[in-house]
Scaffold this motif. Structure first.
Motif, PDB file in Angstrom:
ATOM      1  N   LYS A 100       6.310  11.758  -2.554  1.00 52.20           N
ATOM      2  CA  LYS A 100       6.488  12.485  -1.164  1.00 52.20           C
ATOM      3  C   LYS A 100       6.055  11.799  -0.194  1.00 52.20           C
ATOM      4  O   LYS A 100       6.562  11.640   0.856  1.00 52.20           O
ATOM      5  CB  LYS A 100       5.933  13.961  -1.501  1.00 52.20           C
ATOM      6  N   GLN A 101       4.939  11.616  -0.135  1.00 52.02           N
ATOM      7  CA  GLN A 101       3.894  10.961   1.025  1.00 52.02           C
ATOM      8  C   GLN A 101       4.780   9.304   1.330  1.00 52.02           C
ATOM      9  O   GLN A 101       4.898   9.312   2.413  1.00 52.02           O
ATOM     10  CB  GLN A 101       2.554  10.695   0.456  1.00 52.02           C
ATOM     11  N   ARG A 102       5.189   8.697   0.339  1.00 53.79           N
ATOM     12  CA  ARG A 102       5.703   7.450   0.495  1.00 53.79           C
ATOM     13  C   ARG A 102       7.029   7.679   1.245  1.00 53.79           C
ATOM     14  O   ARG A 102       7.575   7.105   2.307  1.00 53.79           O
ATOM     15  CB  ARG A 102       6.141   6.714  -0.908  1.00 53.79           C
ATOM     16  N   LYS A 103       8.010   8.668   0.877  1.00 53.81           N
ATOM     17  CA  LYS A 103       9.169   8.932   1.633  1.00 53.81           C
ATOM     18  C   LYS A 103       8.975   9.319   3.022  1.00 53.81           C
ATOM     19  O   LYS A 103       9.657   8.776   3.905  1.00 53.81           O
ATOM     20  CB  LYS A 103      10.015  10.284   0.849  1.00 53.81           C
ATOM     21  N   VAL A 104       8.138  10.159   3.136  1.00 51.14           N
ATOM     22  CA  VAL A 104       7.768  10.586   4.556  1.00 51.14           C
ATOM     23  C   VAL A 104       7.344   9.622   5.500  1.00 51.14           C
ATOM     24  O   VAL A 104       7.759   9.360   6.618  1.00 51.14           O
ATOM     25  CB  VAL A 104       6.751  11.892   4.610  1.00 51.14           C
ATOM     26  N   VAL A 105       6.221   8.732   5.017  1.00 51.53           N
ATOM     27  CA  VAL A 105       5.687   7.580   5.621  1.00 51.53           C
ATOM     28  C   VAL A 105       6.921   6.725   6.047  1.00 51.53           C
ATOM     29  O   VAL A 105       6.943   5.714   7.170  1.00 51.53           O
ATOM     30  CB  VAL A 105       4.614   7.120   5.136  1.00 51.53           C
ATOM     31  N   THR A 106       7.712   6.488   5.059  1.00 50.30           N
ATOM     32  CA  THR A 106       8.750   5.492   5.154  1.00 50.30           C
ATOM     33  C   THR A 106       9.695   5.911   6.284  1.00 50.30           C
ATOM     34  O   THR A 106      10.245   4.992   7.125  1.00 50.30           O
ATOM     35  CB  THR A 106       9.722   5.276   3.928  1.00 50.30           C
TER      36      THR A 106
ATOM     37  N   ALA B 286       0.807  -1.050  -0.093  1.00 54.15           N
ATOM     38  CA  ALA B 286       0.161  -0.071  -0.073  1.00 54.15           C
ATOM     39  C   ALA B 286       0.793   1.160  -0.107  1.00 54.15           C
ATOM     40  O   ALA B 286       0.515   2.133  -0.610  1.00 54.15           O
ATOM     41  CB  ALA B 286      -1.004  -0.019   1.342  1.00 54.15           C
ATOM     42  N   ILE B 287       2.037   1.170   0.869  1.00 53.15           N
ATOM     43  CA  ILE B 287       2.944   2.532   1.106  1.00 53.15           C
ATOM     44  C   ILE B 287       3.465   2.474  -0.747  1.00 53.15           C
ATOM     45  O   ILE B 287       3.704   3.821  -0.885  1.00 53.15           O
ATOM     46  CB  ILE B 287       4.044   1.974   2.009  1.00 53.15           C
TER      47      ILE B 287
ATOM     48  N   HIS C 285       0.264  12.902   7.246  1.00 51.58           N
ATOM     49  CA  HIS C 285      -1.303  13.012   7.498  1.00 51.58           C
ATOM     50  C   HIS C 285      -2.055  12.346   6.374  1.00 51.58           C
ATOM     51  O   HIS C 285      -2.680  11.494   6.365  1.00 51.58           O
ATOM     52  CB  HIS C 285      -1.759  14.434   8.041  1.00 51.58           C
ATOM     53  N   HIS C 286      -1.667  13.031   4.965  1.00 49.40           N
ATOM     54  CA  HIS C 286      -2.583  12.522   3.587  1.00 49.40           C
ATOM     55  C   HIS C 286      -1.995  10.823   3.605  1.00 49.40           C
ATOM     56  O   HIS C 286      -3.086  10.171   3.212  1.00 49.40           O
ATOM     57  CB  HIS C 286      -1.884  13.177   2.760  1.00 49.40           C
ATOM     58  N   ALA C 287      -0.840  10.528   3.783  1.00 45.63           N
ATOM     59  CA  ALA C 287      -0.374   9.238   3.629  1.00 45.63           C
ATOM     60  C   ALA C 287      -1.109   8.153   4.513  1.00 45.63           C
ATOM     61  O   ALA C 287      -1.629   7.305   4.144  1.00 45.63           O
ATOM     62  CB  ALA C 287       1.101   9.221   3.698  1.00 45.63           C
TER      63      ALA C 287
END
Lengths: 126, 172
Positions: free
Chosen positions: B127-133, B120-121, B161-163
């Motif tokens: 950008k979201q993927r990097k932050v969440v990782t 899912a990630i 937050h979006h991620a």
């Protein structure tokens, strides 16, 4: 349940130790293997470029003029006059008849200097 | 104890041992990051090795424009992105198989949940993927994430937050 906490739980792991010396040993051998592979690929590419350039250079030397490809070995036969030719045919017949060995006759004719004979014949004509 | 900067300078000067020292210092973090990411000890070790091999080449030209730790985080994130891309193709071609129990630290069920989460990630925007990782696998504070990403702290928070919202929708 807090979703953030939930995804952190999913990814939780208690294994994070690794033998440093073994890791470093593997790391450097992998790095060296890759360097060798890269070196081989570069060498292969350089060889391919060299062979292509050589091929192109050889090909560019070719010409459509057939005279360029005429062998020099044929020239003495071209200048042979009719009398010398008749003489050589008679000689060949005689040699084959007497020796019964066509290969020996061919070798003998090969070694013969027809130019001298041609000159002699021409002098006779003069 | 020598700083990262001193070790890098020594390595640039030709002392190979300085690089080994640097690897030993940052190995637990990097390896831990990839363990969380892959849940597979062998793959995590492979990815960590690949990152340090890149470092070996890159550090020779390192110009100290950023902290080494930040630079290493970026390399980890890039490597994890490549891994996700590779895995996407592997999944599509049905080449993926559950790792052998001997190599994993969790049960099969946990393994699949983790796989589902990272799948899912991998589908999140870059950008979201990097932050969440960084947040999940490296447990980094927003301040550091912002530094690595070259954005401000609030922007990192918004992306996270979006991620999380997207992940919640996918995984519910």
């Amino acid at each position: 349940m807090n979703f953030e906490k939930h995804i952190k739980e999913i990814t939780y792991s208690n294994v994070n130790s690794l033998d440093e010396s073994i890791f470093l040993e593997k790391l450097h051998s992998k790095r060296r293997r890759r360097d060798i592979k890269k070196f081989r690929i570069l060498n292969g590419l350089s060889a391919a470029v060299f062979v292509s350039l050589l091929g192109w250079a050889s090909f560019s030397q070719l010409t459509d003029d057939p005279m360029i490809y005429v062998s020099n070995d044929l020239k003495p036969m071209e200048i042979m006059d009719i009398e010398t030719e008749i003489y050589v045919y008679e000689l060949a017949d005689y040699l084959v008849d007497t020796s019964d060995d066509i290969w020996e006759t061919l070798a003998f004719l090969d070694e013969m200097n027809f130019e001298t004979i041609a000159i002699k014949n021409n002098r006779g004509l003069e | 104890m020598k700083s990262d900067k001193e070790l890098i300078k020594e390595f640039q000067g030709g002392r190979e041992d300085a690089f080994n020292e640097l690897v030993k210092r940052h190995l637990p973090d990097t390896y831990g990051f990839f363990i969380k990411f892959t849940a597979n000890l062998v793959e995590a070790e492979d990815l960590a090795q690949d990152v340090f091999i890149r470092m070996y080449k890159a550090l020779k030209k390192f110009r100290f424009e950023s902290e080494f730790k930040t630079y290493l985080y970026r390399a980890n994130i890039n490597m994890s992105n490549s891994y996700l891309r590779r895995n996407k193709w592997r999944n599509l071609l049905h080449l993926d198989q559950a790792p052998e129990p001997a190599y994993t630290d969790t049960s099969q069920e946990d393994e699949w949940r983790r796989k589902e989460l990272w799948d899912a990630i991998s589908k999140l925007p870059s950008k979201q993927r990097k932050v969440v990782t960084m947040r999940i696998a490296q447990e980094m504070p927003y301040k550091d994430i912002a530094l690595v990403m070259g954005v401000n702290e609030n922007s990192a928070k918004v992306s996270y937050h979006h991620a999380v919202k997207s992940l919640k929708d996918v995984l519910k």
